[in-house]
Write a protein that holds these residues in place. Structure first.
Motif, mmCIF file in Angstrom:
data_model
loop_
_atom_site.group_PDB
_atom_site.id
_atom_site.type_symbol
_atom_site.label_atom_id
_atom_site.label_comp_id
_atom_site.label_asym_id
_atom_site.label_seq_id
_atom_site.Cartn_x
_atom_site.Cartn_y
_atom_site.Cartn_z
ATOM 1 N N ILE A 165 0.848 -1.200 0.000
ATOM 2 C CA ILE A 165 0.000 0.000 0.000
ATOM 3 C C ILE A 165 0.886 1.254 0.000
ATOM 4 C CG2 ILE A 165 -1.945 1.170 1.138
ATOM 5 C CD1 ILE A 165 -2.612 -1.578 -0.084
ATOM 6 N N GLU A 166 2.084 1.143 0.544
ATOM 7 C CA GLU A 166 3.048 2.244 0.431
ATOM 8 C C GLU A 166 3.845 2.074 -0.864
ATOM 9 O OE1 GLU A 166 6.938 3.925 2.904
ATOM 10 O OE2 GLU A 166 6.718 1.789 2.521
ATOM 11 N N LYS A 222 -1.865 8.766 5.012
ATOM 12 C CA LYS A 222 -0.901 8.239 4.030
ATOM 13 C C LYS A 222 -1.379 8.410 2.591
ATOM 14 C CE LYS A 222 1.605 6.704 7.428
ATOM 15 N NZ LYS A 222 2.603 7.645 7.944
ATOM 16 N N GLY A 262 -1.411 6.551 -0.781
ATOM 17 C CA GLY A 262 -1.190 5.235 -1.377
ATOM 18 C C GLY A 262 -1.454 5.172 -2.860
ATOM 19 N N ALA A 279 -5.925 4.805 1.966
ATOM 20 C CA ALA A 279 -4.896 5.079 2.972
ATOM 21 C C ALA A 279 -4.960 6.522 3.461
ATOM 22 C CB ALA A 279 -3.508 4.771 2.413
ATOM 23 N N CYS A 312 -1.886 1.067 5.983
ATOM 24 C CA CYS A 312 -3.324 1.284 5.747
ATOM 25 C C CYS A 312 -4.043 1.629 7.038
ATOM 26 C CB CYS A 312 -3.961 0.037 5.125
ATOM 27 S SG CYS A 312 -4.198 -1.326 6.292
ATOM 28 N N ASN A 329 -10.804 0.573 1.875
ATOM 29 C CA ASN A 329 -9.507 0.620 2.555
ATOM 30 C C ASN A 329 -8.746 -0.656 2.247
ATOM 31 O OD1 ASN A 329 -11.524 2.266 4.465
ATOM 32 N ND2 ASN A 329 -9.458 3.092 4.659
ATOM 33 N N CYS A 344 -5.956 -3.359 2.251
ATOM 34 C CA CYS A 344 -4.910 -3.831 3.155
ATOM 35 C C CYS A 344 -4.276 -5.026 2.481
ATOM 36 C CB CYS A 344 -5.501 -4.226 4.509
ATOM 37 S SG CYS A 344 -4.315 -5.095 5.565
#
Lengths: 786, 302, 160
Positions: A207-208, C39, C41, C49, C104, C134, C136
């Motif tokens: 996800i990053e 975040k 993403g 994210a 996440c 979301n 993950c």
């Protein structure tokens, strides 16, 4: 006292205890720092990359003059600025392309500017002229004599001594197994099955996205901050590529927002470093967009696999002949070893007396492949385990019984000639079969549904150089707590927690009193080869236990001297040094830094305690290049089994997995709940690749470079009922008997699902992903439905 | 290779004080200005580089844009900036136009539905729009603020092709209007995506059935399809068949067959034309069976 | 491109921020306010994210312009715990082992928080539906679902 020591050695607290994660609080509060969260200051520059639009072409010219003239642009670099090759096992890449581009997205030039927008504008102003070449788009064709050669200089590349490229072809590694007499064995077979399987490229999808920030100072020292599974490998490869000393490259690696192999080795980090060499003193940030991530980050190899396997009338496997064509993509500096791993594991977890296998790593003009969770095993097992099912059906034996009959057991001579160490594979099979109620068929939930069950088993060894090493330190603090230094990385798998548990257990202090030093920083952290191969619990764990024991030894010797006792009579329990003999006790607090006074104030003994430990396997041998045979191919295999129950909607082809069960032999679960979490997460990732994932490539061009059309499993797709079962047959050289399990749960999921679909509808669907469309059309084509 | 921008490209943000001002701005900046409400398509398209407008014109704060209003005589009015979650949560919508809520519920994720609007879905004219079928079978119309005044556009004649509508420069859709639905109507939206939920539609089938004593079968049906033609598609012929003959397994099968023959899907990364056609047949059958059964049940209840 | 000066309340603090027109709420939080818990993403509204609470509702902050938030109230992951006390959801995520890489997690927690605000006792399906935006890649989701259930079962909003 030796007895007590032995007892303690067995299972000290908190080994085997499901303590909470050491990094949980900062991760749930948003305080955890990832590479993009660090504030790099007002001097920060932003990099963007000019990339090839062609899968295969020669670069005729590059004109950067307009880009250089754009205000705000601080540097523009091309391949000619960095002539060195880079690569892990086979140095086949330039940092930026020089003469030739080999996939859509291949980096041709890089820009650093004061903003991302200006860097993008500059990239658009770079003009590259190409001469387009015929691309190679299929590994089987690519391995043959008619394919265009993608790496004409393959014969000149630096290569590890266990990798065998075939210069003049697109084959960058050819691994062979020749065990027994395969040709002679076929006539003894009562049933033989021959199948071809294909598996597409998939992506890791952390996800990053990838990010690297590089800075080069006046002394030439390189600092690299990145989302990295491999700080030390990056230090080494970047230093080599740039002609620098390893001691002049510092890699700082904060938390990783998902890796799964994509952040191992070196990939886009080298671009950021290269650009930074031209803007001394200023950090340069390169962050891949999600779309670039899909186009240019490592992908899993595609595979075309041929299996031929036969058994006697009682179902005993007699022979296998397997041929793997790995779609290695444009560069295979890392993937050549995946091909090797698949080769030396090519029989699957079975006892087969006669095996012939050829595993070819083939260059194509597809995206760059690299390590992904499972390292070749999910791809290989997908076909192998469906083929095993077919053979079981052919000879008329239940698939679970067939596997119990043939699975590899302790002491077997496995495919490479190595003796199998103690393994709990048959226990794993029995446990998943029981948990899924194998042999009982529940009725489908609706008239338009068909229900089925499937099983698949697996093995996987850590694939790495024979002598990949780990090191660790354990430093005591004034209050009796300990700080553990490691160079392995926390990717989410929980390694920092497990290392803290091991240090606590080996030292004799509470888990809550252990910290893990971070971020991993190659200037301060001890050496670790890479965070890959499910090797940390075992390898780095050994180093940490050794370091903790070293610290413990120092403490006990000091106290023993002070008390005039034998260190063997002393112990550390819950942070207190105790004597079983004199029944004295003293807390670690202060003495681990300041030492202890000698009797009668005659000075001091001891001093700051820092324990040091290392681990490196020394027993792995080379294999004969012609036969793949040798005494010990690998350090060990983790084995396991998965089973699923599912329903197919025959009106749409949609498949719903109702439940999944998984059992893995982890040797010893240091943190059982986290083992289960790995198993569940791996199972769902495997399910995601089974149903949704594929890089759709048309003439080498990716058609689905975003989450809109590269779908992964969501919260609604995960089966609610996933049961993880832990089997523990101790690893002789594992810390407390542990071996790794990070990758393994993903390995058998595709074939378990494939076998269950077959059980439900009586049809093999073909290559994954088993989309509703493929399942439906397979039923139509088989005449099951209209 | 698509070179997607890391962030949004540069543009000016314009927030007009009145609808007339907004409309005038769009006319004065032809080809350079674009309206946005939720931005869920706009921002993606601008990052992709497909849309390069210099001005983004925000109109969601203007009067009436966030209103949900139900009038027992006239029907439902949805302001153009009412987001999908507001539609799903609306008591009036659920009481009188449940298909709208049912279809909106299948769009993307909860977060995205807080920004996405039905009007945006309509104006972008994606053939895959989940809510378009419901709007069509409820006979929705659009209230349009143009430079030359106000007008209504029937949704049935609104779409010209993928991304293309009858709107002119300066036109701003301010409301969606839905007449009172037929008495006793029952509906169903079936969406087939790759994931269980949240995906774009490979096919989407909307069916609305209602009693009508004037037709031989006693029931009329409206059927609309998503993702199987260049624009959202209404298949009249199938409805006609079920007006003539009572819904049975055979007539439903025949109607589903007609619907399948009426659509002209393409191959794309989400699905092949062959599969889409077969799914149109199977899921139309499923939806019609459900609606017919609901209608029968409600008939018995009365 | 013009800058806009906006007033926005973030985690209860009023902030005055200068933002260019093309700056998303996500970038404003991370780059202007150094609230890096949120975040990035995908920048396309797909991965979740970057989920934050805007005027009480969860949104993908990459899909909202900062300038649109003039006068708005925003809550981020940094605002979920109060005075060092974890919110029940945060504690539940720890208890259930529902965090791995953690990237996440802030977005998941924002979505889950919003869910419990509008539905104090969600079913398994409702939780999965609320979290579908979301993504993950680590946990396989079930532990996250269990964490939301655990938090929903607690009468108080802030864990002891």
């Amino acid at each position: 006292m030796a007895n007590k020591e032995a007892q303690r050695e067995k299972i000290p607290n908190p080994i085997g205890v499901s303590v909470p994660r050491i990094d949980a609080r900062e991760k749930v509060t948003g305080a955890a720092i990832y590479a993009d969260d660090i504030q790099y200051g007002p001097g920060l520059l932003y990099a963007r990359i000019k990339r090839s639009p062609h899968p295969h072409a020669l670069i005729k010219s590059i004109d950067c003059s307009k880009a250089k003239a754009l205000p705000g642009v601080k540097a523009v670099v091309t391949g000619d600025d960095f002539p060195g090759y880079i690569g892990l096992y086979l140095q086949d890449r330039y940092i930026f392309c020089r003469d030739r581009v080999r996939y859509v997205g291949d980096p041709v030039a890089g820009v650093a500017a004061i903003s991302e927008e200006i860097a993008e504008q500059a990239v658009e102003l770079i003009n590259v002229e190409y001469e387009v070449l015929e691309p190679v788009l299929n590994p089987e064709f690519g391995a043959g004599p008619d394919a265009a050669i993608i790496h004409p200089k393959l014969g000149e590349y630096v290569v590890a001594n266990f990798i065998f490229p075939e210069p003049g072809s697109n084959i960058s590694n050819h691994f062979r197994i020749r065990k027994g007499d395969v040709e002679g064995a076929w006539k003894d077979c009562a049933a033989i099955v021959e199948k071809r399987y294909q598996i597409p490229h998939v992506q890791h999808v952390p996800i990053e996205p990838h990010i690297a920030v590089a800075k080069v100072d006046e002394n030439g020292k390189v600092t690299l901050w990145g989302s990295s599974q491999s700080p030390f490998a990056q230090r080494n490869l970047i230093a080599s590529a740039l002609g620098k000393s390893q001691s002049d490259v510092e890699v700082i690696a904060p938390f990783v927002g998902g890796g799964f192999g994509s952040k191992a080795g070196v990939s886009m980090e080298s671009l950021a470093v290269a650009i930074a060499t031209r803007v001394k003193g200023r950090p340069v940030k390169l962050r891949l967009t999600r779309e670039e991530e899909f186009y240019t980050a490592f992908v899993r190899q595609g595979l075309i696999a041929y299996f031929k396997m036969g058994c006697d009338k009682d179902g005993r496997l007699l022979a296998m002949e397997n041929r793997f064509y790995w779609d290695g993509g444009a560069y295979t500096e890392y993937s050549v070893n995946i091909t090797r791993a698949a080769g030396y594991s090519s029989s699957g977890p079975y006892d087969v007396p006669n095996v012939k296998a050829d595993s070819y790593c083939v260059y194509t003009n597809h995206p760059v492949t690299g390590p992904m969770r499972g390292f070749g095993m999910p791809e290989m097992h997908s076909g192998l385990e469906q083929c095993i099912d077919d053979l079981a059906h052919e000879i008329g034996i239940d698939p679970v019984q067939f596997r119990l009959l043939n699975c590899v057991r302790t002491g077997d001579t496995i495919v490479t000639g190595m003796k199998m160490h103690p393994t709990g594979l048959s226990e794993c099979i029995e446990k998943v079969a029981k948990a899924i109620q194998w042999g009982e068929k529940a009725p489908p939930s609706a008239p338009n549904k068909r229900r089925g069950k499937g099983i698949a088993i697996m093995w996987k060894a850590p694939a790495m150089p024979p002598n990949a090493g780990s090191s660790a330190w354990v430093e005591m603090n004034e209050d009796g707590t300990a700080t553990v230094g490691v160079g392995g990385q926390e990717l989410g798998q929980g390694t920092f927690t497990v290392m803290a548990q091991m240090a606590a257990g080996a030292l004799g202090i509470p888990y809550e009193d252990v910290r893990v030093a971070r971020p991993v920083d190659t200037d301060y952290s001890p050496y670790e080869w890479q965070t890959v191969a499910s090797r940390l619990t075992w390898s780095m764990g050994n180093a940490v236990v050794n370091a903790a024991k070293d610290a413990r030894r120092q403490i006990l010797e000091m106290v023993a001297q002070s008390w005039d006792e034998n260190p063997d009579d002393l112990d550390i329990v819950n942070g207190v040094v105790i004597s079983y003999k004199s029944e004295e006790a003293v807390p670690l607090k202060n003495l681990v830094i300041y030492g202890l006074p000698k009797p009668n104030d005659q000075g001091w003994i001891g001093g700051p305690v820092v324990g040091r430990g290392k681990f490196m396997p020394t027993y792995v041998t080379g294999l004969d290049p012609q036969t793949g045979q040798g005494p010990r191919a690998v350090v060990h295999y983790t084995t396991g089994a998965e089973a699923v129950e599912l329903e197919v909607d025959i009106e749409t082809g949609k498949v719903e997995v109702i439940r999944g069960v998984a059992a893995f032999d982890v040797g010893k679960a240091i943190n059982p709940d986290m083992v289960k979490a790995q198993v569940e997460g791996g199972f769902v990732q495997g399910l995601s690749t089974a149903f949704f994932e594929s890089l759709i490539l048309k003439d080498g061009v990716l058609q689905n470079p975003s989450f809109v059309d590269y779908r992964i499993a969501t919260s609604a797709d995960a089966p609610k009922d996933i049961q993880a079962i832990i089997v523990e047959v101790a690893q002789d050289d594992g810390p407390y008997g542990a071996r790794g399990v990070g990758e393994h749960p993903l390995v058998p999921t595709i074939p378990a699902i494939g076998n269950a679909i077959y059980d439900a509808i009586g049809v093999r669907v073909g290559a994954p992903p088993f989309s509703a469309e493929k399942v439906y059309l397979a039923m139509v084509d088989a005449g099951i439905i209209a | 290779m698509i070179n997607v921008h890391a962030g949004l490209p540069e543009f000016e943000y314009v927030k007009p004080g009145t609808m007339a001002e907004a409309s005038r701005f769009l006319v004065d900046h032809v080809g350079e200005a674009r309206l946005f409400t939720g931005g869920t398509d706009t921002f993606v398209r601008m990052r992709d580089g497909f849309w390069k407008e210099k001005y983004l014109v925000d109109v969601k704060h203007l009067q009436g844009m966030r209103t949900i209003r139900f009038d027992p005589e006239k029907g439902l009015t949805l302001g153009a900036a009412v987001n999908m979650n507001e539609v799903i949560a609306s008591a009036e919508v659920n009481a009188h136009y449940p298909l709208l809520a049912e279809a909106a519920q299948t769009v993307a994720s909860y977060q995205l539905r807080n920004r996405a609007t039905i009007a945006g879905n309509i104006c972008n004219a994606s053939p895959a729009g989940d809510t378009l079928g419901a709007c069509l079978v409820y006979n929705a119309s659009l209230y349009v603020h143009g430079v030359d005044g106000l007008r209504d556009e029937l949704l049935r004649t609104f779409f010209c092709g993928p991304g293309k509508t009858v709107l002119h420069v300066g036109d701003i859709v301010t409301e969606l209007n839905f007449p009172i639905p037929p008495q006793g109507a029952r509906g169903k939206y079936i969406k087939l995506g790759r994931n269980v939920i949240s995906d774009l539609a490979i096919v989407g089938i909307t069916v609305l059935g209602f009693p009508d004593a004037d037709v031989p079968s006693g029931f009329r049906y409206r059927i609309a399809l998503a993702s199987v033609a260049p624009t959202p598609l209404v298949v009249e012929a199938a409805g006609g068949l079920l007006e003539e003959k009572a819904a049975s397994a055979e007539t439903i099968e025949a109607a589903a067959q007609l619907v399948m023959e009426a659509c002209s899907p393409i191959d794309d990364v989400r699905g092949s034309a062959r599969y889409r056609k077969l799914m149109v047949r199977n899921l139309t059958r499923r939806a019609l069976t459900q609606v017919a059964s609901d209608l029968a049940a409600s008939g018995e209840a009365h | 491109m013009s800058n806009h000066k906006i007033n926005v309340t973030v985690n209860g603090e009023v902030e005055v921020v200068e933002v260019p027109a093309n700056m998303t709420l996500l970038r404003m939080l991370r780059e202007k306010l150094a609230l890096t818990g949120t975040k990035n993403g995908c920048s396309a509204g797909e991965c979740g994210a970057c989920t934050v609470i805007l005027n009480g509702e969860p949104v993908n902050s990459c899909m909202v312009l900062a300038v649109e938030c003039d006068g708005a109230s925003v809550m981020t992951i940094e605002g979920l715990s109060k005075d060092g006390q974890l919110h029940a959801l945060q504690q539940a995520v720890i208890d259930q082992g529902a965090v791995q890489c953690g990237f996440c997690t802030p977005g998941v927690l924002m979505s889950a928080y919003a869910l419990l605000q509008r539905n104090a006792k969600p079913t398994d399906e409702e939780i999965r539906e609320a979290l579908v935006g979301n993504l993950c890649r680590c946990t396989g989701y079930n532990r996250i679902v269990e964490a939301v259930k655990q938090a929903a079962d607690q009468p108080e909003t802030v864990a002891a």
